[in-house]
Design a protein around this motif. Structure first.
Motif, PDB file in Angstrom:
ATOM      1  N   MET A 281      -2.811  51.332  15.731  1.00 49.34           N
ATOM      2  CA  MET A 281      -2.197  50.585  14.631  1.00 49.34           C
ATOM      3  C   MET A 281      -0.676  50.573  14.753  1.00 49.34           C
ATOM      4  N   ALA A 282      -0.099  51.650  15.266  1.00 49.52           N
ATOM      5  CA  ALA A 282       1.353  51.767  15.342  1.00 49.52           C
ATOM      6  C   ALA A 282       1.938  51.055  16.557  1.00 49.52           C
ATOM      7  N   TYR A 283       1.131  50.832  17.584  1.00 46.95           N
ATOM      8  CA  TYR A 283       1.623  50.229  18.818  1.00 46.95           C
ATOM      9  C   TYR A 283       1.899  48.753  18.617  1.00 46.95           C
ATOM     10  N   ASP A 284       3.081  48.324  18.997  1.00 40.23           N
ATOM     11  CA  ASP A 284       3.472  46.921  18.863  1.00 40.23           C
ATOM     12  C   ASP A 284       3.353  46.253  20.227  1.00 40.23           C
ATOM     13  N   SER A 285       2.338  45.422  20.405  1.00 45.10           N
ATOM     14  CA  SER A 285       2.118  44.758  21.695  1.00 45.10           C
ATOM     15  C   SER A 285       3.087  43.599  21.926  1.00 45.10           C
ATOM     16  N   GLU A 286       3.794  43.190  20.873  1.00 49.11           N
ATOM     17  CA  GLU A 286       4.784  42.113  20.993  1.00 49.11           C
ATOM     18  C   GLU A 286       6.092  42.543  20.349  1.00 49.11           C
ATOM     19  N   PRO A 287       6.819  43.501  20.986  1.00 49.94           N
ATOM     20  CA  PRO A 287       8.072  43.954  20.384  1.00 49.94           C
ATOM     21  C   PRO A 287       9.109  42.832  20.323  1.00 49.94           C
ATOM     22  N   LEU A 288      10.071  42.999  19.423  1.00 51.16           N
ATOM     23  CA  LEU A 288      11.126  41.992  19.271  1.00 51.16           C
ATOM     24  C   LEU A 288      11.946  41.879  20.544  1.00 51.16           C
ATOM     25  N   THR A 289      12.358  40.642  20.868  1.00 55.42           N
ATOM     26  CA  THR A 289      13.228  40.420  22.018  1.00 55.42           C
ATOM     27  C   THR A 289      14.668  40.734  21.611  1.00 55.42           C
ATOM     28  N   ASP A 290      15.535  40.863  22.603  1.00 54.02           N
ATOM     29  CA  ASP A 290      16.951  41.120  22.323  1.00 54.02           C
ATOM     30  C   ASP A 290      17.554  40.001  21.478  1.00 54.02           C
ATOM     31  N   SER A 291      17.169  38.744  21.754  1.00 58.08           N
ATOM     32  CA  SER A 291      17.736  37.633  20.977  1.00 58.08           C
ATOM     33  C   SER A 291      17.219  37.654  19.534  1.00 58.08           C
ATOM     34  N   GLU A 292      15.975  38.072  19.330  1.00 54.76           N
ATOM     35  CA  GLU A 292      15.448  38.190  17.966  1.00 54.76           C
ATOM     36  C   GLU A 292      16.182  39.283  17.195  1.00 54.76           C
ATOM     37  N   ILE A 293      16.427  40.399  17.852  1.00 59.73           N
ATOM     38  CA  ILE A 293      17.165  41.490  17.216  1.00 59.73           C
ATOM     39  C   ILE A 293      18.578  41.034  16.875  1.00 59.73           C
ATOM     40  N   LYS A 294      19.208  40.311  17.787  1.00 56.64           N
ATOM     41  CA  LYS A 294      20.568  39.803  17.540  1.00 56.64           C
ATOM     42  C   LYS A 294      20.561  38.853  16.341  1.00 56.64           C
ATOM     43  N   GLY A 295      19.553  37.996  16.245  1.00 61.15           N
ATOM     44  CA  GLY A 295      19.445  37.066  15.122  1.00 61.15           C
ATOM     45  C   GLY A 295      19.281  37.794  13.795  1.00 61.15           C
ATOM     46  N   ILE A 296      18.478  38.845  13.800  1.00 59.50           N
ATOM     47  CA  ILE A 296      18.290  39.641  12.591  1.00 59.50           C
ATOM     48  C   ILE A 296      19.591  40.314  12.192  1.00 59.50           C
ATOM     49  N   GLU A 297      20.296  40.874  13.175  1.00 66.79           N
ATOM     50  CA  GLU A 297      21.581  41.530  12.887  1.00 66.79           C
ATOM     51  C   GLU A 297      22.584  40.542  12.309  1.00 66.79           C
ATOM     52  N   GLU A 298      22.620  39.325  12.856  1.00 67.00           N
ATOM     53  CA  GLU A 298      23.529  38.296  12.339  1.00 67.00           C
ATOM     54  C   GLU A 298      23.139  37.900  10.920  1.00 67.00           C
ATOM     55  N   SER A 299      21.847  37.802  10.672  1.00 68.98           N
ATOM     56  CA  SER A 299      21.380  37.457   9.323  1.00 68.98           C
ATOM     57  C   SER A 299      21.761  38.527   8.315  1.00 68.98           C
ATOM     58  N   LEU A 300      21.635  39.786   8.694  1.00 69.12           N
ATOM     59  CA  LEU A 300      22.018  40.883   7.801  1.00 69.12           C
ATOM     60  C   LEU A 300      23.513  40.838   7.489  1.00 69.12           C
ATOM     61  N   LYS A 301      24.325  40.493   8.493  1.00 70.70           N
ATOM     62  CA  LYS A 301      25.769  40.357   8.256  1.00 70.70           C
ATOM     63  C   LYS A 301      26.039  39.228   7.262  1.00 70.70           C
ATOM     64  N   ASP A 302      25.331  38.100   7.419  1.00 73.95           N
ATOM     65  CA  ASP A 302      25.482  36.976   6.493  1.00 73.95           C
ATOM     66  C   ASP A 302      25.111  37.391   5.070  1.00 73.95           C
ATOM     67  N   ILE A 303      24.029  38.117   4.922  1.00 72.66           N
ATOM     68  CA  ILE A 303      23.585  38.564   3.594  1.00 72.66           C
ATOM     69  C   ILE A 303      24.630  39.477   2.971  1.00 72.66           C
ATOM     70  N   LYS A 304      25.127  40.424   3.759  1.00 74.50           N
ATOM     71  CA  LYS A 304      26.132  41.351   3.241  1.00 74.50           C
ATOM     72  C   LYS A 304      27.418  40.639   2.848  1.00 74.50           C
ATOM     73  N   ALA A 305      27.722  39.527   3.555  1.00 74.42           N
ATOM     74  CA  ALA A 305      28.932  38.758   3.258  1.00 74.42           C
ATOM     75  C   ALA A 305      28.692  37.732   2.148  1.00 74.42           C
ATOM     76  N   GLY A 306      27.470  37.687   1.622  1.00 74.00           N
ATOM     77  CA  GLY A 306      27.176  36.753   0.534  1.00 74.00           C
ATOM     78  C   GLY A 306      26.889  35.336   0.989  1.00 74.00           C
ATOM     79  N   ARG A 307      26.657  35.148   2.286  1.00 73.39           N
ATOM     80  CA  ARG A 307      26.376  33.812   2.826  1.00 73.39           C
ATOM     81  C   ARG A 307      24.860  33.579   2.867  1.00 73.39           C
ATOM     82  N   TYR A 308      24.316  33.245   1.709  1.00 73.37           N
ATOM     83  CA  TYR A 308      22.884  32.961   1.616  1.00 73.37           C
ATOM     84  C   TYR A 308      22.647  32.098   0.387  1.00 73.37           C
ATOM     85  N   TYR A 309      21.445  31.531   0.305  1.00 73.31           N
ATOM     86  CA  TYR A 309      21.052  30.713  -0.830  1.00 73.31           C
ATOM     87  C   TYR A 309      19.877  31.389  -1.524  1.00 73.31           C
TER      88      TYR A 309
END
Length: 78
Positions: free
Chosen positions: A38-66
């Motif tokens: 159950m814990a094993y992830d057969s499709e881990p996030l790619t580096d670009s997906e992780i980068k996108g998530i990190e950028e999204s978190l920065k946008d949220i923290k900066a108040g750039r969201y709807y």
């Protein structure tokens, strides 16, 4: 024949494993295998997906969201 490994468990961990058994006679090996599967992830996030998530978190923290309502209005699905 399968190799055997001895594992030292704290009593509380052993009780947790006992609570996860699907039936009284289920082996600890089966319980641990089920948990590991159950814990094993057969499709881990790619580096670009992780980068996108990190950028999204920065946008949220900066108040750039709807809000959901704002997004619906912009898309005309209000």
């Amino acid at each position: 024949m399968a190799a055997t490994t001895t594992v030292c468990l704290e009593p509380r961990v052993k009780e947790m494993l006992n609570g996860l058994k699907t039936h009284r006679e289920e082996s600890y090996n089966s319980v641990i295998e089920r948990i590991a599967t159950m814990a094993y992830d057969s499709e881990p996030l790619t580096d670009s997906e992780i980068k996108g998530i990190e950028e999204s978190l920065k946008d949220i923290k900066a108040g750039r969201y709807y809000s959901e309502d704002e997004a619906k209005k912009m898309l005309g699905i209000d």
